[in-house]
Design a protein around this motif. Structure first.
Motif, PDB file in Angstrom:
ATOM      1  N   ASN A 419      16.982  48.472  46.591  1.00 35.05           N
ATOM      2  CA  ASN A 419      15.841  47.989  47.376  1.00 35.05           C
ATOM      3  C   ASN A 419      14.613  48.871  47.183  1.00 35.05           C
ATOM      4  O   ASN A 419      13.481  48.383  47.146  1.00 35.05           O
ATOM      5  CB  ASN A 419      16.213  47.921  48.850  1.00 35.05           C
ATOM      6  CG  ASN A 419      17.025  46.683  49.190  1.00 35.05           C
ATOM      7  OD1 ASN A 419      17.317  45.862  48.316  1.00 35.05           O
ATOM      8  ND2 ASN A 419      17.404  46.549  50.442  1.00 35.05           N
ATOM      9  N   LEU A 420      14.825  50.171  47.087  1.00 34.91           N
ATOM     10  CA  LEU A 420      13.703  51.088  46.834  1.00 34.91           C
ATOM     11  C   LEU A 420      13.084  50.792  45.477  1.00 34.91           C
ATOM     12  O   LEU A 420      11.848  50.790  45.332  1.00 34.91           O
ATOM     13  CB  LEU A 420      14.178  52.539  46.900  1.00 34.91           C
ATOM     14  CG  LEU A 420      13.134  53.609  46.548  1.00 34.91           C
ATOM     15  CD1 LEU A 420      11.921  53.527  47.481  1.00 34.91           C
ATOM     16  CD2 LEU A 420      13.749  55.002  46.599  1.00 34.91           C
ATOM     17  N   LYS A 421      13.922  50.527  44.506  1.00 34.48           N
ATOM     18  CA  LYS A 421      13.409  50.191  43.174  1.00 34.48           C
ATOM     19  C   LYS A 421      12.514  48.954  43.236  1.00 34.48           C
ATOM     20  O   LYS A 421      11.414  48.933  42.664  1.00 34.48           O
ATOM     21  CB  LYS A 421      14.575  49.960  42.210  1.00 34.48           C
ATOM     22  CG  LYS A 421      14.157  49.509  40.817  1.00 34.48           C
ATOM     23  CD  LYS A 421      15.379  49.186  39.967  1.00 34.48           C
ATOM     24  CE  LYS A 421      14.990  48.516  38.665  1.00 34.48           C
ATOM     25  NZ  LYS A 421      16.178  48.106  37.866  1.00 34.48           N
ATOM     26  N   GLN A 422      12.950  47.933  43.946  1.00 30.98           N
ATOM     27  CA  GLN A 422      12.157  46.708  44.028  1.00 30.98           C
ATOM     28  C   GLN A 422      10.876  46.934  44.823  1.00 30.98           C
ATOM     29  O   GLN A 422       9.819  46.377  44.496  1.00 30.98           O
ATOM     30  CB  GLN A 422      12.979  45.587  44.664  1.00 30.98           C
ATOM     31  CG  GLN A 422      12.371  44.207  44.482  1.00 30.98           C
ATOM     32  CD  GLN A 422      12.137  43.853  43.018  1.00 30.98           C
ATOM     33  OE1 GLN A 422      13.054  43.911  42.200  1.00 30.98           O
ATOM     34  NE2 GLN A 422      10.897  43.507  42.675  1.00 30.98           N
ATOM     35  N   LEU A 423      10.956  47.771  45.851  1.00 31.59           N
ATOM     36  CA  LEU A 423       9.761  48.118  46.629  1.00 31.59           C
ATOM     37  C   LEU A 423       8.715  48.784  45.741  1.00 31.59           C
ATOM     38  O   LEU A 423       7.520  48.464  45.810  1.00 31.59           O
ATOM     39  CB  LEU A 423      10.142  49.057  47.783  1.00 31.59           C
ATOM     40  CG  LEU A 423       8.990  49.691  48.573  1.00 31.59           C
ATOM     41  CD1 LEU A 423       8.165  48.632  49.276  1.00 31.59           C
ATOM     42  CD2 LEU A 423       9.533  50.704  49.577  1.00 31.59           C
ATOM     43  N   ILE A 424       9.155  49.708  44.881  1.00 29.45           N
ATOM     44  CA  ILE A 424       8.228  50.419  44.006  1.00 29.45           C
ATOM     45  C   ILE A 424       7.630  49.477  42.949  1.00 29.45           C
ATOM     46  O   ILE A 424       6.431  49.533  42.641  1.00 29.45           O
ATOM     47  CB  ILE A 424       8.923  51.617  43.326  1.00 29.45           C
ATOM     48  CG1 ILE A 424       9.347  52.634  44.394  1.00 29.45           C
ATOM     49  CG2 ILE A 424       8.034  52.275  42.288  1.00 29.45           C
ATOM     50  CD1 ILE A 424       8.226  53.162  45.267  1.00 29.45           C
ATOM     51  N   ILE A 425       8.447  48.578  42.414  1.00 30.19           N
ATOM     52  CA  ILE A 425       7.949  47.597  41.452  1.00 30.19           C
ATOM     53  C   ILE A 425       6.887  46.715  42.103  1.00 30.19           C
ATOM     54  O   ILE A 425       5.818  46.472  41.522  1.00 30.19           O
ATOM     55  CB  ILE A 425       9.121  46.755  40.894  1.00 30.19           C
ATOM     56  CG1 ILE A 425      10.019  47.606  39.985  1.00 30.19           C
ATOM     57  CG2 ILE A 425       8.585  45.541  40.126  1.00 30.19           C
ATOM     58  CD1 ILE A 425      11.300  46.944  39.596  1.00 30.19           C
ATOM     59  N   ASP A 426       7.165  46.242  43.305  1.00 33.77           N
ATOM     60  CA  ASP A 426       6.183  45.436  44.036  1.00 33.77           C
ATOM     61  C   ASP A 426       4.904  46.240  44.308  1.00 33.77           C
ATOM     62  O   ASP A 426       3.782  45.707  44.205  1.00 33.77           O
ATOM     63  CB  ASP A 426       6.765  44.957  45.366  1.00 33.77           C
ATOM     64  CG  ASP A 426       7.852  43.910  45.187  1.00 33.77           C
ATOM     65  OD1 ASP A 426       8.104  43.496  44.041  1.00 33.77           O
ATOM     66  OD2 ASP A 426       8.465  43.536  46.204  1.00 33.77           O
ATOM     67  N   PHE A 427       5.053  47.500  44.645  1.00 33.64           N
ATOM     68  CA  PHE A 427       3.905  48.368  44.936  1.00 33.64           C
ATOM     69  C   PHE A 427       3.013  48.521  43.713  1.00 33.64           C
ATOM     70  O   PHE A 427       1.794  48.400  43.798  1.00 33.64           O
ATOM     71  CB  PHE A 427       4.415  49.730  45.411  1.00 33.64           C
ATOM     72  CG  PHE A 427       3.335  50.747  45.631  1.00 33.64           C
ATOM     73  CD1 PHE A 427       2.511  50.694  46.734  1.00 33.64           C
ATOM     74  CD2 PHE A 427       3.143  51.771  44.694  1.00 33.64           C
ATOM     75  CE1 PHE A 427       1.504  51.647  46.927  1.00 33.64           C
ATOM     76  CE2 PHE A 427       2.142  52.727  44.876  1.00 33.64           C
ATOM     77  CZ  PHE A 427       1.328  52.670  45.997  1.00 33.64           C
ATOM     78  N   PHE A 428       3.605  48.739  42.564  1.00 38.62           N
ATOM     79  CA  PHE A 428       2.816  48.926  41.353  1.00 38.62           C
ATOM     80  C   PHE A 428       2.181  47.619  40.897  1.00 38.62           C
ATOM     81  O   PHE A 428       1.101  47.623  40.281  1.00 38.62           O
ATOM     82  CB  PHE A 428       3.674  49.518  40.234  1.00 38.62           C
ATOM     83  CG  PHE A 428       3.991  50.971  40.414  1.00 38.62           C
ATOM     84  CD1 PHE A 428       3.062  51.832  41.006  1.00 38.62           C
ATOM     85  CD2 PHE A 428       5.196  51.503  40.002  1.00 38.62           C
ATOM     86  CE1 PHE A 428       3.334  53.182  41.177  1.00 38.62           C
ATOM     87  CE2 PHE A 428       5.488  52.859  40.165  1.00 38.62           C
ATOM     88  CZ  PHE A 428       4.554  53.691  40.768  1.00 38.62           C
ATOM     89  N   GLU A 429       2.798  46.504  41.182  1.00 37.34           N
ATOM     90  CA  GLU A 429       2.215  45.211  40.799  1.00 37.34           C
ATOM     91  C   GLU A 429       1.034  44.854  41.676  1.00 37.34           C
ATOM     92  O   GLU A 429       0.179  44.075  41.285  1.00 37.34           O
ATOM     93  CB  GLU A 429       3.285  44.120  40.872  1.00 37.34           C
ATOM     94  CG  GLU A 429       4.308  44.209  39.726  1.00 37.34           C
ATOM     95  CD  GLU A 429       5.376  43.143  39.832  1.00 37.34           C
ATOM     96  OE1 GLU A 429       5.371  42.404  40.847  1.00 37.34           O
ATOM     97  OE2 GLU A 429       6.199  43.037  38.922  1.00 37.34           O
TER      98      GLU A 429
END
Length: 429
Positions: A419-429
């Motif tokens: 979930n943290l990985k997906q949060l960071i991907i969303d943040f960078f997008e």
């Protein structure tokens, strides 16, 4: 009834698919942490090429993923540090009772080698509330000094500070004639890394069966090797951005840890920080398959445990202009997450932090995202001090193992990793 059963079946299938996808997403991270925390990597310290084996593993993964080297044709940025290692015997006995390394005792990581049997003088922690000269009045300069460091009820903050300052002086002061110091209490045994040798051997003992006040002798056989100019290396790769190649997003983590404690024991460092290393390697794998708009830089630092030496070396000799970094996130100890995560520097960059909060509120990735102010406690700091917008993220909950033999792959829950990985991907997008 049939309609309800159908709806419940669909919900169950969707939940199962989601859980299966999460576990598949974790398989690579689990593989990386298991490897880096294994005995073959020797605690990723500076004995038996622990750091070099880890660096080669990371570089090989970057190459396989299609991540380009950051330093010309090399993934490595070499630098030197002082390293004190314990390659051989690590034996301590009190009154003839042998103690187990990492369980009953640790040797201060700056300690020089010592072999022999010594008589012991004992003082109490409360003796250090006054002057040090008074506390040492009856201590023989040829004896080891054992401090019964168990805190007495009602110890004030002021008295605690006096005692701790005296203990630090006893450990490091060159002018004292003491051959060595032993600290006995019931505190957790927490190892560290030192860049210079201490003035004398220092032993921390946590063994309830030992009565500190009854100790009269200590026998030691500690082998240590001091290397003032050990060469280690940062490892870094780059993925060029599609639309904004001149603006950089940096994700980083330190891969080094504390190495071996004698021949048999090593400090695995699964959460600290094989987890953070696995996190940025997993992000590299993702962005290699999903080319980003901005250029992504992935840095695995050595020397963090010795005082952020790898990140300081990088900032001192960067392969690009630091002003081109749009944002940097450093990941350290992200293998848990039951209780959410903390963002260091959150108040310094409120817009970016608000974005993280908004994404998490919308997607419910983590239980909580906590704000913390400035703290120069990990590899984001040298960049932040140069004006680079930066966060340092770590998770909470699960295992409490830290800088000890219990920080193992087998006990790391990976609760919020995906979930943290997906949060960071969303943040960078």
């Amino acid at each position: 009834m049939t309609t309800i059963r159908y709806i419940l079946t669909i919900c169950w299938l969707l939940t199962s698919v989601f859980a299966g996808a999460q576990e598949a997403d974790l398989s690579y991270a689990r593989h990386v942490v298991k490897k880096l925390a294994s005995p073959a990597f020797n605690g990723r310290g500076y004995r038996k090429d622990g750091d070099k084996k880890a660096a080669a593993f990371i570089a090989k993964a970057f190459r396989k993923q299609g991540v380009e080297p950051l330093f010309g044709d090399s993934y490595y940025q070499p630098f030197e540090l002082g390293a004190n290692t314990f390659p051989g015997k690590l034996q301590v006995s009190l009154n003839g009772k042998s103690l187990e390394p990492g369980v009953d005792f640790i040797v201060w990581s700056g300690s020089p080698a010592v072999k022999g049997q010594f008589p012991v003088n004992v003082i109490k922690r409360s003796d250090l509330y006054g002057s040090l000269s008074d506390a040492l009045r009856h201590v023989n300069s040829t004896h080891y000094l054992l401090i019964d460091n168990r805190r007495e009820a009602g110890e004030s903050k002021e008295l605690a500070e006096k005692a701790n300052a005296a203990i630090l002086h006893l450990r490091n002061a060159d002018e004292l004639a003491l051959p060595g110091v032993i600290l006995c209490d019931h505190a957790k045994l927490t190892w560290s890394s030192q860049t210079k040798p201490s003035a004398r051997p220092v032993i921390f003992v946590n063994q309830p069966a030992v009565d500190p006040l009854a100790v009269t002798s200590v026998a030691l056989n500690v082998e240590s090797v001091w290397t003032p100019d050990y060469e280690t290396q940062n490892v870094a790769g780059i993925i060029r951005g599609k639309t904004n190649p001149d603006s950089l997003i940096v994700v980083c983590a330190h891969y080094d840890h504390l190495g071996r404690m004698g021949k048999k024991n090593y400090i695995p460092g699964a959460n600290d920080n094989a987890s953070g290393t696995a996190f940025i390697m997993d992000l590299a794998r993702y962005y290699a398959a999903n080319p980003p708009a901005y250029t992504m830089v992935f840095i695995a630092f050595s020397g963090e445990e010795s005082g952020l030496l790898g990140s300081k070396a990088f900032v001192k000799n960067p392969p690009f202009d630091l002003s081109s970094i749009k944002f940097l996130i450093n990941f350290d100890m992200v293998g848990t997450g039951e209780d959410g995560m903390t963002v260091v520097n959150a108040p310094m960059f409120p817009e970016a932090f608000s974005k993280l909060i908004a994404i998490n509120k919308d997607k419910n990735y983590l239980k909580a995202i906590n704000s913390r102010g400035e703290s120069c406690n990990s590899d984001h700091c040298p960049f932040y001090e140069k004006g680079v917008p930066s966060f340092f993220i770590y998770t909470h909950g699960g295992t409490a193992a830290y800088h000890d033999i219990n920080d193992r792959y087998e006990t790391l829950p990976f609760t919020a990793f995906a979930n943290l990985k997906q949060l960071i991907i969303d943040f960078f997008e």
